[in-house]
Design a protein around this motif. Sequence first.
Motif, PDB file in Angstrom:
ATOM      1  N   GLY A 217       0.815  -1.212   0.000  1.00  0.00           N
ATOM      2  CA  GLY A 217       0.000   0.000   0.000  1.00  0.00           C
ATOM      3  C   GLY A 217       0.845   1.256   0.000  1.00  0.00           C
ATOM      4  O   GLY A 217       0.575   2.203  -0.760  1.00  0.00           O
ATOM      5  N   TYR A 218       1.875   1.288   0.866  1.00  0.00           N
ATOM      6  CA  TYR A 218       2.726   2.481   0.888  1.00  0.00           C
ATOM      7  C   TYR A 218       3.396   2.707  -0.460  1.00  0.00           C
ATOM      8  O   TYR A 218       3.434   3.843  -0.962  1.00  0.00           O
ATOM      9  CB  TYR A 218       3.812   2.368   1.961  1.00  0.00           C
ATOM     10  CG  TYR A 218       4.835   3.468   1.797  1.00  0.00           C
ATOM     11  CD1 TYR A 218       4.569   4.762   2.247  1.00  0.00           C
ATOM     12  CD2 TYR A 218       6.026   3.247   1.115  1.00  0.00           C
ATOM     13  CE1 TYR A 218       5.469   5.800   2.040  1.00  0.00           C
ATOM     14  CE2 TYR A 218       6.941   4.276   0.909  1.00  0.00           C
ATOM     15  CZ  TYR A 218       6.661   5.545   1.372  1.00  0.00           C
ATOM     16  OH  TYR A 218       7.552   6.573   1.156  1.00  0.00           O
ATOM     17  N   THR A 219       3.912   1.658  -1.071  1.00  0.00           N
ATOM     18  CA  THR A 219       4.620   1.820  -2.339  1.00  0.00           C
ATOM     19  C   THR A 219       3.681   2.286  -3.439  1.00  0.00           C
ATOM     20  O   THR A 219       4.069   3.099  -4.301  1.00  0.00           O
ATOM     21  CB  THR A 219       5.316   0.505  -2.733  1.00  0.00           C
ATOM     22  OG1 THR A 219       6.184   0.092  -1.664  1.00  0.00           O
ATOM     23  CG2 THR A 219       6.134   0.664  -3.994  1.00  0.00           C
ATOM     24  N   ALA A 220       2.427   1.824  -3.418  1.00  0.00           N
ATOM     25  CA  ALA A 220       1.445   2.306  -4.396  1.00  0.00           C
ATOM     26  C   ALA A 220       1.213   3.806  -4.231  1.00  0.00           C
ATOM     27  O   ALA A 220       1.162   4.557  -5.213  1.00  0.00           O
ATOM     28  CB  ALA A 220       0.141   1.536  -4.244  1.00  0.00           C
ATOM     29  N   LEU A 221       1.054   4.262  -2.971  1.00  0.00           N
ATOM     30  CA  LEU A 221       0.896   5.694  -2.723  1.00  0.00           C
ATOM     31  C   LEU A 221       2.155   6.447  -3.141  1.00  0.00           C
ATOM     32  O   LEU A 221       2.071   7.481  -3.827  1.00  0.00           O
ATOM     33  CB  LEU A 221       0.614   5.941  -1.247  1.00  0.00           C
ATOM     34  CG  LEU A 221       0.553   7.416  -0.822  1.00  0.00           C
ATOM     35  CD1 LEU A 221      -0.703   8.076  -1.384  1.00  0.00           C
ATOM     36  CD2 LEU A 221       0.588   7.547   0.696  1.00  0.00           C
ATOM     37  N   TYR A 222       3.302   5.955  -2.737  1.00  0.00           N
ATOM     38  CA  TYR A 222       4.563   6.624  -3.074  1.00  0.00           C
ATOM     39  C   TYR A 222       4.692   6.814  -4.584  1.00  0.00           C
ATOM     40  O   TYR A 222       5.054   7.899  -5.057  1.00  0.00           O
ATOM     41  CB  TYR A 222       5.743   5.802  -2.545  1.00  0.00           C
ATOM     42  CG  TYR A 222       7.082   6.339  -2.986  1.00  0.00           C
ATOM     43  CD1 TYR A 222       7.768   7.273  -2.217  1.00  0.00           C
ATOM     44  CD2 TYR A 222       7.653   5.934  -4.196  1.00  0.00           C
ATOM     45  CE1 TYR A 222       8.983   7.793  -2.643  1.00  0.00           C
ATOM     46  CE2 TYR A 222       8.863   6.449  -4.632  1.00  0.00           C
ATOM     47  CZ  TYR A 222       9.532   7.379  -3.848  1.00  0.00           C
ATOM     48  OH  TYR A 222      10.725   7.894  -4.282  1.00  0.00           O
ATOM     49  N   ASN A 223       4.416   5.778  -5.344  1.00  0.00           N
ATOM     50  CA  ASN A 223       4.607   5.858  -6.790  1.00  0.00           C
ATOM     51  C   ASN A 223       3.692   6.892  -7.430  1.00  0.00           C
ATOM     52  O   ASN A 223       4.095   7.617  -8.352  1.00  0.00           O
ATOM     53  CB  ASN A 223       4.397   4.491  -7.423  1.00  0.00           C
ATOM     54  CG  ASN A 223       5.558   3.546  -7.150  1.00  0.00           C
ATOM     55  OD1 ASN A 223       6.652   3.972  -6.770  1.00  0.00           O
ATOM     56  ND2 ASN A 223       5.329   2.250  -7.327  1.00  0.00           N
TER      57      ASN A 223
END
Length: 472
Positions: A217-223
Amino acid sequence: MRRHGWWTGAGRWRLAALLGVAATALALLVTLTRLPGDGASTAGTSRDGDKVHGTPAAPSGAAAPSVGWGFTHTQYSADAEGGAVTARVERLLAQDGGLPQDQALMGWGADNPEPVKGHYDFGAMDRRIDFVRASGGTPVVTLCCSPDWMKGGRAGAGNTDWSRAALETAPTPAHYQDFAHLAATVARRYPDVRHFIVWNEFKGFWNDAEGRWDYEGYTALYNLVYKALKKVGKDIMVGGPYLAMDSVDPRQTENASPTFRGPWGAMDQRVLDAFDYWNRHKAGADFVVVDGSSYTDDDDLLPDEFGATDKLTAVGEWVRRRTHDLPLWWAEYYVEPADAGDERKGWSEPRRLAVHAAGLIAMARGGAESGFYWNPEEKSGSCPGCLWTPTDSAQGGRELPMYGLLSRFGRAFPPGTRYAPVSVAPDDRPVVRVLATAATVLVVNTLDRPIDARVDGKRFRMGAYEVKWLDR
């Protein structure tokens, strides 16, 4: 932030009062503005929220991926009082060429930036950015936290829950793109802010079912945020994942890394897994960000307060091996356990300075080029470890010893520093910490007694816990 005082926006009382008087009108509110000429800047609206705020310092050339050693603003900072006391701190910072200064998007002195979708309140954020500009600093924005309507609140209500639990809630996946749009709006509003950190310590990104971080989830937001910021300007610098690099007692086996450990403890394997996932799946990064403490999750300084700082070096080296040429930032770093109670309060200022100096040396030895000291002042009263005295009185805003250490460290060891070897007498190696360039040597006595040290071929006396600078 690691258990160090959750306080929200300085303008929380203004928002609460407005909600109490005009709750129904807030849904139609375009923005919370101040009239031009009242000493504050005007916040943007859904139509002009992207407008440039104030008169930003024109960026000179391309932004560098590192900014150096500075501090993070929290709830109480020098901008709150205004007038002569604020100007005093601005002059203090400017005289040293300005320090990098980090400000959160929401909380820690900043109001809810988008209480209703498409309607903005940047008043408190404007004031903080103006302070950074006036003090000659490099502004950095941490893109955390998020408006209520992005994380389950009623759409259009304009409510803001300032509780710790609310601030530690991440946007829902359906609103990741909305948060990315907000990040882009902020970047357009402050074109002299060239460095953005995405989120803070994975707040709200926890997978309860599997007992681990929700790194997907964090990586999806970050991207999404990364791509949105790069559309605003390709030269904008973006970094993450801002993970707290937690460690546990070396005797612990649950969640402990079997390979990444030392006298200071064992790294939490769940943190390492989360970092590796982000590193493999990130859309890109201009710098890598971590935070953490020298002590374990149980607040143990192992084998002692100075030896524990070796963890900061070990973490830096571990991160650098995985991210290769990416510059390393410490968004927060702690060498004094927050819950140590009377023991911490009993630390003398020389001891405190010595341990912090050892921590800075450890981070630099681990490859860090930038780091941010958390919370430069308290609201009032005594302020052990603050950078300047509280600004709640006309006599406030005066330099404290920690500021002298941090500012000089930043001047002596800026990004791109080439460190030089330095000789230390064999008997002194266990008791001093050193860091050197061709021009400067920093020496720290880790003992609570005077010593006769021999460093760089020079013999000299050092007081208990003394921090000493030598010219070469």
